[in-house]
Design an enzyme around this catalytic site. Structure first.
Site, PDB file in Angstrom:
ATOM      1  N   LYS A   1       0.764  -1.414   0.100  1.00  0.00           N
ATOM      2  CA  LYS A   1       0.339  -0.071  -0.007  1.00  0.00           C
ATOM      3  C   LYS A   1       0.619   0.949   0.063  1.00  0.00           C
ATOM      4  O   LYS A   1       1.626   1.173   0.336  1.00  0.00           O
ATOM      5  CB  LYS A   1      -0.767   0.049   1.559  1.00  0.00           C
ATOM      6  CG  LYS A   1      -1.827   1.364   1.220  1.00  0.00           C
ATOM      7  CD  LYS A   1      -3.058   1.158   2.600  1.00  0.00           C
ATOM      8  CE  LYS A   1      -3.598   2.039   2.464  1.00  0.00           C
ATOM      9  NZ  LYS A   1      -4.781   2.264   3.402  1.00  0.00           N
TER      10      LYS A   1
ATOM     11  N   SER B   1      -9.453   2.500   3.041  1.00  0.00           N
ATOM     12  CA  SER B   1      -8.879   3.179   2.012  1.00  0.00           C
ATOM     13  C   SER B   1      -7.985   2.016   1.069  1.00  0.00           C
ATOM     14  O   SER B   1      -7.583   2.932   0.199  1.00  0.00           O
ATOM     15  CB  SER B   1      -8.021   3.573   3.157  1.00  0.00           C
ATOM     16  OG  SER B   1      -7.497   3.257   3.722  1.00  0.00           O
TER      17      SER B   1
ATOM     18  N   SER C   1     -10.324  -0.025   7.121  1.00  0.00           N
ATOM     19  CA  SER C   1      -9.764   0.144   5.722  1.00  0.00           C
ATOM     20  C   SER C   1      -9.280  -0.950   4.975  1.00  0.00           C
ATOM     21  O   SER C   1      -8.876  -1.186   4.279  1.00  0.00           O
ATOM     22  CB  SER C   1      -8.928   1.256   6.130  1.00  0.00           C
ATOM     23  OG  SER C   1      -9.658   2.241   5.677  1.00  0.00           O
TER      24      SER C   1
END
Lengths: 95, 484
Positions: free
Chosen positions: B76, B151, B175
């Site tokens: 990420k 997210s 998330s």
């Protein structure tokens, strides 16, 4: 909870955020809606409740007061917008 | 090759079916051909990946391979990666090349894993649909009209679309679990403090936690064996022994006590999602688990409390982005205040600005008690709900999300509606507990996620409970038609 234009200007100033003039009404509306959501907390009595700052009941760890990091200033400054002689440059603060 | 799990790839590499370099090339080719459809990567690090793959192959030749040696992974874009752009999905950091590695990244490097690239995400991890990214929305590989969740939407999409065997995510209010649910993959948010936050760009420091996103619980266990552990560079890292998460995967779950919180099955839950979750619960009964109804009475207050705590901490954390030391700087500032205001005004997107402003307001003079202190007290009540529940049951099970993936653009105009899509995941973060999402069926083309919540540091049990379910179901093994 309904925020006025002046409230938005004040919050934006505290947060050092420029909000375009045209966007202020929408920002005011969205922030007001969020504060309405948040106000649902008032439905519960919390007078005798201990506030929870951290998920685990732990004490802050201490360490010896010694330097452990290497000096990497030059490397860190390669990503800075403007530097000179190892200093970060900003507009003149004191006349 | 692209349908193999980490566990299977590791075995193939060990048996010499293919090298890490061949495997890495195969993934880079797929990314090249297919990623334009989903927009799941912000940066692809092809040269670095091939170099790391060759090094991993040499390590294997020397007889020094571990379970993750030569395994390609996506990271990420919230994790700092030395020498590689680390944007956090924001224009603010579009020009930021990190001078150091996050602890999670160093640990994967030491384990011999190969980084394919950095995944797309909601800006500064603030969002539930991946639509707040400066780099454009990610699309759900199961249905390109749908959001992937957020997210960690890019990480969930790369795993679902077979553009990496697994990825890392972070979870502040859901998330990892919400995008894992919406993209039909397996994701684990560990206990707060289990995985180091060092070098993970901070959103809300008392809630943020990193974890694995993969096809299976077994793969999550393999990744947790690398990620978890004490780090003196993170002041809230917990110094507690890390078990081998793979050893208990095959334990029987006969006699396991599962709690179903009635608040997670009430108003707001989509009927078809409810049906899929009931089928999963029936499966657990067949495996010998005992199921009881429980109550988490303050569940409804978790979203309101979160939208004080998280913005308050974000307004403080994001004050470091000031246009002085790194990140975006406006043109021709007339004075220092103008430099701050315009650099931040231009560098941050609408959602990030909203949350900074809510947090600033909640912490400002005269409002602190009514908002922040109140929210911390409500947080205590939510945490106590879970403490009472875990006196009765071993794990808590329910839906990960109230609905399956919604359409792109459907909730962008209404932040509050968007926030409520995390209604079942946020409480876990406020309490600091570990939680998982596991694929449990479909509504139409769109996946359903089953959430499993555990007691503090009970990740091994969560992974065991998920793994046992995955031995008798095959939802986790299905691939979207266009990415098979």
């Amino acid at each position: 909870m309904s925020l006025e234009r002046s409230d938005v200007d004040k919050i934006a100033q505290l947060a050092r955020l420029e909000i375009a003039e045209n966007d202020v009404p929408e920002v005011a509306r969205n922030l007001s809606n969020i504060l309405d959501l948040v106000a649902q907390m008032d439905s519960v009595n919390t007078d005798d409740v201990e506030p929870m700052a951290h998920p685990l009941e732990m004490a802050q760890r201490l360490r010896d007061d010694v330097v452990t990091e290497k000096d990497r200033r030059d490397q860190f400054q390669t990503v800075a917008p403007q530097v000179e002689n190892g200093l970060y440059l900003v507009p003149k603060v004191i006349e | 090759m692209q349908n193999k799990t980490i566990a299977e790839l590791s075995q193939s590499l060990q048996q010499g079916e293919f090298s890490s370099e061949e495997l890495t090339r195969a993934y880079l080719d797929r990314i090249d051909k297919l990623d334009a459809q989903v927009n799941s990567y912000i940066t692809v690090t092809a040269d670095g990946a091939l170099a790391a793959a060759r090094a991993a192959d040499e390590q294997r030749q020397a007889g020094q391979a571990g379970p993750l040696t030569g395994i390609p992974l996506a990271q990420k874009d919230i994790f700092c990666t030395e020498g590689v752009k680390t944007s956090c999905g924001s224009k603010m950091l579009d020009n930021f090349i990190s001078p150091y590695d996050a602890t999670v990244i160093s640990k994967f490097k030491q384990a011999g894993a190969v980084m394919l690239g950095k995944t797309n995400m909601d800006e500064f991890a603030m969002g539930s649909s991946n639509e707040t990214s400066f780099y454009g929305a990610v699309k759900n590989p199961w249905d390109l009209d749908a959001v992937p969740g957020g997210s960690s939407g890019g990480s969930a999409a790369v795993v679902a679309a077979r553009l990496a065997p697994a990825a890392t995510g972070t979870d502040t209010g859901g998330s990892i679990r919400q995008p894992a649910a919406l993209c039909g993959i397996t994701g684990l948010k560990p206990t707060y403090g289990r995985v180091s936050r060092y070098g993970m760009i901070a959103f809300a420091s008392s809630l943020d936690q990193a974890g694995p996103m993969a096809r299976t619980a077994e793969d999550c266990a393999l990744m947790m064996n690398v990620m978890a552990g004490f780090d003196e560079k993170d002041s809230t890292s917990v110094d507690q022994a890390v078990p081998d998460y793979t050893t208990s995967l095959n334990d029987s779950i006969a006699g396991l006590k599962i709690g179903l919180p009635k608040e997670y099955f009430s108003e707001g839950l989509d009927n078809d999602v409810a049906t899929a979750i009931e089928v999963a619960i029936a499966e657990y009964k067949k495996l010998g688990a005992e199921v009881v109804e429980i109550s988490l009475p303050n569940t409804g207050l978790s979203v309101p409390a979160y939208y004080v705590v998280a913005p308050a901490e974000c307004s403080s954390n994001l004050s470091r982005f000031d246009g002085v030391r790194f990140g975006h700087r406006c043109e021709n500032p007339k004075d220092l205040t103008d430099l701050y205001k315009r650099s931040r005004g231009e560098g941050f997107g609408a959602e990030v600005k909203r949350r900074i402003m809510i947090g600033t307001y909640a912490l400002s003079a005269g409002y602190y008690d009514a908002y922040y202190l109140k929210a911390q007290k409500v947080r205590q009540l939510i945490s106590q709900d879970f403490k009472r529940a875990f006196e009765q049951v071993d794990v808590i099970i329910g839906p990960a999300t109230p609905t399956v993936a919604f359409n792109l653009g459907e909730k962008t105009d209404d932040p509050v509606t968007m926030y409520l899509s995390d209604a079942y995941t946020i409480a876990t973060n406020l309490a600091g507990l570990p939680g998982m999402s596991v694929p449990a069926g479909f509504v139409g083309k769109r996946p359903v996620g089953l959430q499993i919540i555990g007691n503090y540091f009970d990740e091994a049990r969560l992974l065991n409970v998920a793994h046992q379910y995955q031995q008798t179901t095959d939802w986790h093994a299905q691939a979207p038609e266009a990415f098979k």
